[in-house]
Design a protein around this motif. Structure first.
Motif, PDB file in Angstrom:
ATOM      1  N   TYR A 102       0.800  -1.224   0.000  1.00  0.00           N
ATOM      2  CA  TYR A 102       0.000   0.000   0.000  1.00  0.00           C
ATOM      3  C   TYR A 102       0.836   1.279   0.000  1.00  0.00           C
ATOM      4  CZ  TYR A 102      -4.237  -2.714   0.305  1.00  0.00           C
ATOM      5  OH  TYR A 102      -5.257  -3.581   0.013  1.00  0.00           O
ATOM      6  N   CYS A 129       3.595   1.871  -1.393  1.00  0.00           N
ATOM      7  CA  CYS A 129       4.321   2.055  -2.657  1.00  0.00           C
ATOM      8  C   CYS A 129       3.455   1.841  -3.894  1.00  0.00           C
ATOM      9  CB  CYS A 129       5.517   1.105  -2.707  1.00  0.00           C
ATOM     10  SG  CYS A 129       6.723   1.396  -1.410  1.00  0.00           S
ATOM     11  N   LEU A 130       2.207   1.516  -3.695  1.00  0.00           N
ATOM     12  CA  LEU A 130       1.354   1.098  -4.807  1.00  0.00           C
ATOM     13  C   LEU A 130       1.336   2.093  -5.958  1.00  0.00           C
ATOM     14  CD1 LEU A 130      -0.541  -1.066  -5.865  1.00  0.00           C
ATOM     15  CD2 LEU A 130      -2.409   0.069  -4.651  1.00  0.00           C
ATOM     16  N   THR A 131       1.118   3.342  -5.694  1.00  0.00           N
ATOM     17  CA  THR A 131       1.028   4.306  -6.792  1.00  0.00           C
ATOM     18  C   THR A 131       2.379   4.888  -7.195  1.00  0.00           C
ATOM     19  OG1 THR A 131       0.525   6.082  -5.230  1.00  0.00           O
ATOM     20  CG2 THR A 131      -1.354   4.951  -6.238  1.00  0.00           C
ATOM     21  N   ASP A 132       3.321   4.910  -6.269  1.00  0.00           N
ATOM     22  CA  ASP A 132       4.609   5.548  -6.559  1.00  0.00           C
ATOM     23  C   ASP A 132       5.607   4.653  -7.285  1.00  0.00           C
ATOM     24  OD1 ASP A 132       3.800   7.952  -5.415  1.00  0.00           O
ATOM     25  OD2 ASP A 132       4.488   7.350  -3.421  1.00  0.00           O
ATOM     26  N   THR A 145       4.594   2.465  -9.882  1.00  0.00           N
ATOM     27  CA  THR A 145       4.017   2.006 -11.142  1.00  0.00           C
ATOM     28  C   THR A 145       5.068   2.099 -12.245  1.00  0.00           C
ATOM     29  OG1 THR A 145       1.827   2.723 -10.465  1.00  0.00           O
ATOM     30  CG2 THR A 145       2.179   2.407 -12.830  1.00  0.00           C
ATOM     31  N   GLY A 161       1.583  -2.864 -10.609  1.00  0.00           N
ATOM     32  CA  GLY A 161       1.848  -2.113 -11.839  1.00  0.00           C
ATOM     33  C   GLY A 161       3.301  -2.106 -12.261  1.00  0.00           C
TER      34      GLY A 161
END
Length: 159
Positions: A79, A81-84, A86, A115
């Motif tokens: 969570y 690192c999920l978006t950072d 990708t 991702g």
């Protein structure tokens, strides 16, 4: 400087040999501008991953799955690192005494969910490793170090 993070669980002499070959490739004298950082899976942190331009994951295949230590790493960073992360290039090596299919499938499922972008097909070995597997690990380290350099240049606009 680009950063290649190697997150590994090396409980056996075989996984240790695979890690050493990956490190030799990643630290090849012909590759400049890449810092190679290694971390046992139980010690790797969110800041370690966020600072990485590429990552190599190493695991034994335990009871048809990745090691609990590597799963713990994913549980820790998912969570935050999920978006950072990708698009993060990653590579995998795995060793099993009888099979690696479940471990590879599990890692690929999680990295897809995050991702990340698989940079190379996984290097897998069953039983003892020989020259072919060692060379494949060396190459995995070298080409993933180059992927870290390329991503760093794309992200920073520096070449």
């Amino acid at each position: 400087m680009a950063r290649l993070l190697i997150v590994h669980h090396t409980p056996s002499p075989t996984t240790q040999s695979m890690l050493e070959a990956v490190l030799e490739g990643a630290r090849n004298d012909e590759i400049e501008g890449v810092e190679v950082v290694t971390s046992p899976a139980l010690a790797a942190t969110v800041p370690d991953l966020l600072a990485a331009d590429a990552v190599i994951l190493g695991t034994p295949a335990n009871i048809g799955y990745m090691s609990g230590a590597l799963k713990h790493f994913f549980d820790t960073v998912y969570y935050p690192c999920l978006t950072d992360t990708t698009g993060l290039p990653y590579a995998l090596y795995a060793h099993g005494n009888s099979d690696t299919t479940g471990a590879v499938r599990a890692v690929e499922s999680i990295t897809k969910g995050m991702g990340w972008s698989r940079h190379r097909p996984p290097v897998t070995a069953v039983g003892d490793i020989g020259r072919e597997e060692s060379e494949a690990c060396w190459e995995l380290g070298a080409v993933t170090a180059l992927a870290a350099l390329e991503r760093h240049e794309e992200r920073t606009g520096k070449s």
